[in-house]
Design an enzyme around this catalytic site. Structure first.
Site, PDB file in Angstrom:
ATOM      1  N   HIS A  41       0.893  -0.934  -0.121  1.00 13.90           N
ATOM      2  CA  HIS A  41       0.131  -0.691   0.019  1.00 13.90           C
ATOM      3  C   HIS A  41       0.450   1.244  -0.188  1.00 13.90           C
ATOM      4  O   HIS A  41       1.225   1.921   1.444  1.00 13.90           O
ATOM      5  CB  HIS A  41      -1.224   0.195   1.001  1.00 13.90           C
ATOM      6  CG  HIS A  41      -1.650  -1.148   2.121  1.00 13.90           C
ATOM      7  ND1 HIS A  41      -1.445  -2.319   1.847  1.00 13.90           N
ATOM      8  CD2 HIS A  41      -3.137  -1.086   1.342  1.00 13.90           C
ATOM      9  CE1 HIS A  41      -2.165  -3.542   1.550  1.00 13.90           C
ATOM     10  NE2 HIS A  41      -2.674  -2.246   1.441  1.00 13.90           N
ATOM     11  N   HIS A  81      -2.193  -1.805   6.950  1.00 15.81           N
ATOM     12  CA  HIS A  81      -1.787  -1.188   5.417  1.00 15.81           C
ATOM     13  C   HIS A  81      -0.606  -0.679   5.481  1.00 15.81           C
ATOM     14  O   HIS A  81      -0.155  -0.804   4.443  1.00 15.81           O
ATOM     15  CB  HIS A  81      -2.896  -1.774   4.351  1.00 15.81           C
ATOM     16  CG  HIS A  81      -3.875   0.225   5.120  1.00 15.81           C
ATOM     17  ND1 HIS A  81      -5.017   0.118   6.498  1.00 15.81           N
ATOM     18  CD2 HIS A  81      -3.559   1.012   3.939  1.00 15.81           C
ATOM     19  CE1 HIS A  81      -4.680   1.510   5.616  1.00 15.81           C
ATOM     20  NE2 HIS A  81      -4.367   2.100   4.640  1.00 15.81           N
ATOM     21  N   LEU A 129      -8.743  -2.982  10.605  1.00  9.93           N
ATOM     22  CA  LEU A 129      -8.625  -1.798  11.021  1.00  9.93           C
ATOM     23  C   LEU A 129      -9.930  -1.264  12.508  1.00  9.93           C
ATOM     24  O   LEU A 129     -11.130  -2.364  12.784  1.00  9.93           O
ATOM     25  CB  LEU A 129      -9.435  -1.132  10.003  1.00  9.93           C
ATOM     26  CG  LEU A 129      -8.992  -0.458   8.037  1.00  9.93           C
ATOM     27  CD1 LEU A 129      -9.456  -0.560   7.512  1.00  9.93           C
ATOM     28  CD2 LEU A 129      -7.871   0.048   8.826  1.00  9.93           C
ATOM     29  N   ASP A 171      -9.282   6.514   7.239  1.00  7.91           N
ATOM     30  CA  ASP A 171     -10.005   7.141   7.488  1.00  7.91           C
ATOM     31  C   ASP A 171     -10.722   5.882   8.073  1.00  7.91           C
ATOM     32  O   ASP A 171     -11.812   5.895   8.352  1.00  7.91           O
ATOM     33  CB  ASP A 171     -10.829   7.319   5.627  1.00  7.91           C
ATOM     34  CG  ASP A 171      -9.611   8.673   5.503  1.00  7.91           C
ATOM     35  OD1 ASP A 171     -10.457   9.608   5.857  1.00  7.91           O
ATOM     36  OD2 ASP A 171      -9.464   8.293   4.239  1.00  7.91           O
ATOM     37  N   HIS A 275      -4.452   3.814  -2.868  1.00  8.24           N
ATOM     38  CA  HIS A 275      -4.315   2.444  -2.013  1.00  8.24           C
ATOM     39  C   HIS A 275      -3.421   1.216  -1.786  1.00  8.24           C
ATOM     40  O   HIS A 275      -3.440   0.973  -1.401  1.00  8.24           O
ATOM     41  CB  HIS A 275      -5.792   2.964  -1.214  1.00  8.24           C
ATOM     42  CG  HIS A 275      -5.844   1.551  -0.739  1.00  8.24           C
ATOM     43  ND1 HIS A 275      -5.788   1.817   1.124  1.00  8.24           N
ATOM     44  CD2 HIS A 275      -6.539   0.109  -0.550  1.00  8.24           C
ATOM     45  CE1 HIS A 275      -6.382   0.529   1.235  1.00  8.24           C
ATOM     46  NE2 HIS A 275      -6.183  -0.085   1.039  1.00  8.24           N
ATOM     47  N   SER A 391     -24.651  -9.141  37.086  1.00 12.80           N
ATOM     48  CA  SER A 391     -24.399 -10.451  36.568  1.00 12.80           C
ATOM     49  C   SER A 391     -23.067 -10.862  36.795  1.00 12.80           C
ATOM     50  O   SER A 391     -22.513 -12.673  37.064  1.00 12.80           O
ATOM     51  CB  SER A 391     -24.849  -9.930  35.468  1.00 12.80           C
ATOM     52  OG  SER A 391     -26.228 -10.131  35.078  1.00 12.80           O
ATOM     53  N   GLU A 420     -18.812  -4.183  24.405  1.00 16.15           N
ATOM     54  CA  GLU A 420     -17.898  -5.250  24.621  1.00 16.15           C
ATOM     55  C   GLU A 420     -16.585  -5.652  23.325  1.00 16.15           C
ATOM     56  O   GLU A 420     -15.767  -5.519  24.314  1.00 16.15           O
ATOM     57  CB  GLU A 420     -18.937  -6.507  24.357  1.00 16.15           C
ATOM     58  CG  GLU A 420     -19.515  -6.874  24.833  1.00 16.15           C
ATOM     59  CD  GLU A 420     -21.175  -5.563  24.569  1.00 16.15           C
ATOM     60  OE1 GLU A 420     -21.148  -5.587  23.640  1.00 16.15           O
ATOM     61  OE2 GLU A 420     -22.297  -6.305  26.166  1.00 16.15           O
ATOM     62  N   PHE A 446     -22.361 -12.649  24.023  1.00 15.55           N
ATOM     63  CA  PHE A 446     -22.197 -11.994  23.898  1.00 15.55           C
ATOM     64  C   PHE A 446     -20.591 -11.387  23.373  1.00 15.55           C
ATOM     65  O   PHE A 446     -19.564 -10.966  23.170  1.00 15.55           O
ATOM     66  CB  PHE A 446     -22.268 -10.603  24.817  1.00 15.55           C
ATOM     67  CG  PHE A 446     -23.710 -10.379  24.559  1.00 15.55           C
ATOM     68  CD1 PHE A 446     -25.079 -10.219  23.818  1.00 15.55           C
ATOM     69  CD2 PHE A 446     -24.270 -10.507  26.123  1.00 15.55           C
ATOM     70  CE1 PHE A 446     -26.173 -10.340  23.898  1.00 15.55           C
ATOM     71  CE2 PHE A 446     -25.421  -9.700  26.265  1.00 15.55           C
ATOM     72  CZ  PHE A 446     -27.211  -9.639  24.895  1.00 15.55           C
ATOM     73  N   ASP A 478     -34.791 -15.230  29.729  1.00 14.39           N
ATOM     74  CA  ASP A 478     -34.154 -14.255  29.198  1.00 14.39           C
ATOM     75  C   ASP A 478     -34.537 -14.995  27.273  1.00 14.39           C
ATOM     76  O   ASP A 478     -34.696 -13.790  26.203  1.00 14.39           O
ATOM     77  CB  ASP A 478     -32.837 -13.931  28.889  1.00 14.39           C
ATOM     78  CG  ASP A 478     -32.851 -12.384  30.809  1.00 14.39           C
ATOM     79  OD1 ASP A 478     -33.932 -12.042  30.528  1.00 14.39           O
ATOM     80  OD2 ASP A 478     -31.895 -12.277  30.486  1.00 14.39           O
ATOM     81  N   HIS A 482     -30.414 -14.636  24.540  1.00 13.00           N
ATOM     82  CA  HIS A 482     -29.596 -14.997  25.887  1.00 13.00           C
ATOM     83  C   HIS A 482     -28.691 -16.046  25.653  1.00 13.00           C
ATOM     84  O   HIS A 482     -28.027 -15.969  26.971  1.00 13.00           O
ATOM     85  CB  HIS A 482     -30.146 -13.749  26.529  1.00 13.00           C
ATOM     86  CG  HIS A 482     -30.391 -12.610  27.067  1.00 13.00           C
ATOM     87  ND1 HIS A 482     -31.016 -12.173  25.639  1.00 13.00           N
ATOM     88  CD2 HIS A 482     -29.713 -11.536  27.603  1.00 13.00           C
ATOM     89  CE1 HIS A 482     -30.847 -10.600  26.514  1.00 13.00           C
ATOM     90  NE2 HIS A 482     -29.654 -10.422  27.053  1.00 13.00           N
ATOM     91  N   ARG A 529     -24.991 -19.448  35.867  1.00 12.35           N
ATOM     92  CA  ARG A 529     -25.867 -18.929  35.927  1.00 12.35           C
ATOM     93  C   ARG A 529     -26.770 -19.025  37.618  1.00 12.35           C
ATOM     94  O   ARG A 529     -26.668 -18.417  38.502  1.00 12.35           O
ATOM     95  CB  ARG A 529     -26.525 -18.158  35.548  1.00 12.35           C
ATOM     96  CG  ARG A 529     -27.618 -17.446  35.780  1.00 12.35           C
ATOM     97  CD  ARG A 529     -28.974 -16.767  35.024  1.00 12.35           C
ATOM     98  NE  ARG A 529     -29.908 -15.758  35.819  1.00 12.35           N
ATOM     99  CZ  ARG A 529     -30.985 -16.105  36.234  1.00 12.35           C
ATOM    100  NH1 ARG A 529     -32.190 -17.263  35.228  1.00 12.35           N
ATOM    101  NH2 ARG A 529     -31.873 -15.929  36.708  1.00 12.35           N
TER     102      ARG A 529
HETATM  103  C1  LIG Z   1     -11.567  -4.466  10.017  1.00 17.08           C
HETATM  104  C2  LIG Z   1     -11.575  -4.457   8.203  1.00 17.08           C
HETATM  105  N1  LIG Z   1     -12.162  -4.227   7.258  1.00 17.08           N
HETATM  106  C3  LIG Z   1     -11.832  -3.855   6.192  1.00 17.08           C
HETATM  107  C4  LIG Z   1      -9.833  -4.461   5.982  1.00 17.08           C
HETATM  108  C5  LIG Z   1      -9.146  -3.644   4.035  1.00 17.08           C
HETATM  109  N2  LIG Z   1      -9.304  -2.857   4.246  1.00 17.08           N
HETATM  110  C6  LIG Z   1      -7.847  -2.194   4.496  1.00 17.08           C
HETATM  111  S1  LIG Z   1      -7.042  -1.114   4.190  1.00 17.08           S
HETATM  112  C7  LIG Z   1      -9.284  -0.907   3.794  1.00 17.08           C
HETATM  113  C8  LIG Z   1      -9.445   1.092   3.986  1.00 17.08           C
HETATM  114  C9  LIG Z   1      -9.070   2.029   3.187  1.00 17.08           C
HETATM  115  O1  LIG Z   1      -9.072   3.275   3.646  1.00 17.08           O
HETATM  116  P1  LIG Z   1      -8.252   4.281   4.891  1.00 17.08           P
HETATM  117  O2  LIG Z   1      -8.701   3.815   5.846  1.00 17.08           O
HETATM  118  O3  LIG Z   1      -8.665   5.861   4.387  1.00 17.08           O
HETATM  119  O4  LIG Z   1      -7.363   3.882   4.244  1.00 17.08           O
HETATM  120  P2  LIG Z   1      -6.020   4.817   3.226  1.00 17.08           P
HETATM  121  O5  LIG Z   1      -6.936   4.223   1.445  1.00 17.08           O
HETATM  122  O6  LIG Z   1      -6.112   6.016   3.582  1.00 17.08           O
HETATM  123  O7  LIG Z   1      -4.890   3.986   2.939  1.00 17.08           O
HETATM  124  C10 LIG Z   1      -9.811  -1.792   3.570  1.00 17.08           C
HETATM  125  C11 LIG Z   1     -11.010  -1.805   3.925  1.00 17.08           C
HETATM  126  C12 LIG Z   1      -9.442  -4.233   7.080  1.00 17.08           C
HETATM  127  N3  LIG Z   1      -7.862  -3.826   6.695  1.00 17.08           N
HETATM  128  N4  LIG Z   1      -9.766  -4.645   8.445  1.00 17.08           N
HETATM  129 MG   LIG Z   2      -7.994   7.248   3.356  1.00 17.27          MG
END
Ligand SMILES: Cc1ncc(C[n+]2csc(CCOP(=O)(O)OP(=O)(O)O)c2C)c(N)n1
Ligand SMILES: [Mg+2]
Length: 675
Positions: A41, A81, A129, A171, A275, A391, A420, A446, A478, A482, A529
């Site tokens: 990336h 990434h 992410l 993002d 990206h 609980s 959680e 959960f 419940d 649950h 429980r």
């Molecule tokens: C939980 C999760 N879902 C999906 C992905 C796959 N994935 C990697 S980067 C990305 C989005 C990238 O956008 P951004 O965070 O803005 O990074 P940029 O392109 O600016 O480097 C995704 C969907 C991941 N790594 N983790």
């Molecule tokens: Mg971005």
């Protein structure tokens, strides 16, 4: 802009010019490494390298000779990434070599696709992410707790833990609810030394962020009680000032850096296609020309490294002074004891709570009693419940040790609220920070909400303690939402993760202790429980068997015809059912932890579960899938392979066949079917 032609004169360049050039060199490395690996990336690293470089160069405290120095500032690349960005900075520090960069994303390299915690200088494994953000919040929590704990014992020891935690979020990170949940809690708890840089480059994999997001993050984070700054993320003065202000703030800080994707490229600035794919060769050449870099691969001039390292002497002094301070405190009573437990990881001596044999007690209550006993001698044990305190039986802990809050950061109970997943991810951050042993409680059903963080705890080999109560349909009224069905076995499918399902109060206390001793493995305790009978045996009698994961509780004199293997509340069911088989030789096995049993010698395993012909019957109030391993061909698994229902637990036991009489009938008809 200065170019490589002028590098012989590097010492005469202005600092700003040197910084700018060092940043360009990182961009070159990012482009070359992703191109050579033919994956990776480049766009994101090029948009936030201004921040990351300045942070590492001028603000981040670390010991150049000891990546593990306890009081280092933590840096988390939540958008994992962008790993090549972090690897480049670790190359600048000297913890990685240029060959590591050349081996980016190759088998066995120190530069895997996403950062992994084993690499020197990488604080946690990121990639999913949002979780890096939450782990950062957890690290900031651990820091705040320890700082205040030490200060409360002796204010001169406040410098033993007083670092910052920096998170670089993208993002995608902020679009993940786990980041927002932990941000909400971090604001409420006043984790003032948490500093997040948000790389708002408006681009993500599938296009521009405006396709899916119009959130006003400044407003959101203001609402979360954060200190918010919005800047041009490429302007070095603004970046430096923002970092200084963030450090001063009494709230957690977010610096929203408006940046440009693939900043500095010849023709691809702002293009979301940068990206996740290497740039084309001609674009790389044109970009290097534009940045003043030679058209060489993996260009990393010594001048740049030396410029980056000019602060190293000061940094070494800093950690040297800290080590001197720490050694001085080792001989002092109170602080010395804390250093031994929190920094050197010594497990203090403790006693098991007393439980009255023959009585009935829910294992969740036994957990509460054990926690109360252990909390006394473990000042490093912190945690709480995701709003199921009564609980989960963590209420005494909360009462005795107070809530952690923005105005009382010595509090040990963490009022997680109904969060959680953030709880589990923050616990990972706390464990990775070190110095504390985190625990967190909720209902077993959960645990699904926490699952991605449980997996990440196992990947990272860290000690976190999950308390999952209400562990079967016996929850009762419940109803099916649950009542866990597939959850126990689903947790067991996570590699390197211990699932304990103790059968009585004493097994619960022993499993609790085992979970603490498993310093490299996360643990979950699955607890009832409803009341279950307390064993007659003493702790001394029980402990050797429990520590092996499974053991014989009741046996016959001859070779068994029937072998019952049960966990948790089904052990008493197994024992009662055994009483109904006067005509057979029956052995009853308690299996509080399948994973630990699997680690035993073949000899022990065969001694407990014989290979010879006999009917093996497993009993657990959950799905039967997975139990075939022990019941074997022609064996029988008593369980529940459908959702439960809303009714009193005992009635459900009748309905679902979990009474001794019904189990006996099922076993006899199974035996008949084998004739
Ligand atoms: C939980 C999760 N879902 C999906 C992905 C796959 N994935 C990697 S980067 C990305 C989005 C990238 O956008 P951004 O965070 O803005 O990074 P940029 O392109 O600016 O480097 C995704 C969907 C991941 N790594 N983790
Ligand atoms: Mg971005």
């Amino acid at each position: 802009m200065k170019s490589h032609n002028e590098i012989s004169n590097f010492s005469n360049w202005l600092k700003e010019e040197k910084d700018q050039y060092s940043i360009s060199v990182i961009k070159g490395l990012v482009m070359d490494a992703t191109r050579k690996a033919n994956s990776g990336h480049p766009g994101g690293p090029m948009s936030c390298v201004d921040f990351a470089y300045l942070l590492y160069r001028d603000h981040l405290n670390f010991d150049p000779n000891d990546p593990e120095w306890f009081n280092r500032d933590r840096f988390i690349l939540s958008g994992g990434h962008m790993s090549m960005l972090q690897y480049s900075l670790l190359l600048y520090i000297g913890w990685l070599e240029l060959d590591d960069i050349r081996n980016f994303r190759q088998f066995g390299s120190r530069t895997p696709g996403h950062p992994e915690v084993e690499i020197p200088g990488v604080e946690c494994t990121t990639g999913p992410l949002g979780q890096g953000f939450a782990m950062g919040a957890g690290m900031a929590h651990a820091e705040a707790y320890l700082r205040n704990l030490f200060t409360s014992k002796d204010k001169n020891s406040s410098k033993l833990v007083d670092h910052y935690t920096y998170v670089l979020a993208s993002d995608g990170d902020l679009q993940e609810p786990v980041a927002l949940g932990s941000a909400s809690l971090a604001g409420h708890l006043g984790l003032s030394r948490l500093i997040v840089f948000y790389d708002a480059n408006s681009a993500q994999i599938s296009g521009n962020t405006d396709r899916s997001d119009s959130t006003d993050y400044a407003k959101v984070f203001n609402g979360f009680q954060w200190h918010v700054q919005e800047i041009d993320g490429h302007d070095h003065d603004q970046l430096n000032n923002a970092i200084l202000k963030a450090k001063d703030s009494k709230k957690p800080s977010i610096i929203i850096g408006n940046t440009i994707m693939a900043k500095g490229t010849a023709n691809m600035e702002g293009d979301h296609n940068t990206h996740g794919a290497p740039l084309p060769e001609d674009e790389i050449s044109a970009t290097k020309l534009k940045l003043g870099l030679p058209d060489d691969k993996f260009y990393f001039p010594a001048e740049v490294k030396a410029h980056f390292q000019t602060r190293f002497e000061t940094l070494s002094d800093l950690s040297g002074k800290w080590k001197f301070l720490c050694d001085g405190f080792r001989s002092s009573d109170q602080v010395g004891n804390l250093i031994s437990i929190c920094l050197d990881n010594h497990l203090p001596d403790t006693r098991y709570p007393e439980f009255q044999s023959g009585e009935s007690l829910a294992t969740r209550k036994a957990f509460g009693a054990t926690l109360d006993e252990y909390a006394n001698s473990f000042p490093n044990m912190i945690g709480g419940s995701a709003d199921l305190e009564p609980s989960n039986y963590t209420g005494n802990f909360a009462k005795n040790y107070s809530d952690f809050g923005s105005d009382k950061q010595t509090g040990r109970n963490i009022p997680f609220g109904v969060r959680e997943f953030p709880m589990a991810a923050m616990m990972n951050g706390m464990a990775l920070h070190g110095g504390v042993i985190p625990f967190g409680g909720t209902f077993l059903v959960f645990s699904d909400y926490e699952r991605p963080a449980l997996r990440l705890s196992a990947i990272q080999n860290i000690r976190v303690l999950h308390e999952f109560t209400h562990d079967s349909f016996y929850v009762g009224e419940d109803g099916p939402t649950h009542q866990p069905i597939e959850h126990a076995m689903a947790l067991r499918t996570i590699p390197a993760f211990n699932v304990f399902r103790p059968a009585d109060a004493k097994e619960t206390a022993i499993c609790f202790r085992m979970a603490l001793e498993e310093a490299d493995t996360p643990s979950a305790l699955l607890l009832t429980r409803q009341g279950v009978p307390i064993f007659d045996q003493t702790y001394e009698e029980l402990e050797p068997g429990v520590r092996k994961g499974a053991y014989i509780v009741a046996d016959c004199n001859e070779n068994p015809d029937l072998v019952f293997i049960a966990t948790g509340s089904e052990l008493s069911l197994a024992l009662k059912t055994a009483d109904l088989f006067k005509d057979k030789n029956v052995r009853v096995i308690s299996m509080p932890c399948m994973e630990i049993f699997e680690r035993q010698s073949e000899e022990y395993k065969k001694k407990v579960i014989p290979e010879r012909r006999c009917l093996k019957v497993t009993m657990e109030a959950g799905i039967t899938m997975g139990w075939e391993k022990y019941s074997g061909v022609n064996g029988l698994s008593i369980g529940i392979d459908h959702y439960g229902a809303s009714a009193p637990g005992n009635q459900l036991a009748e309905e679902f066949g979990f009474t001794p009489e019904k189990v006996e009938k099922e076993i006899r008809s199974h035996l008949d079917s084998l004739l």
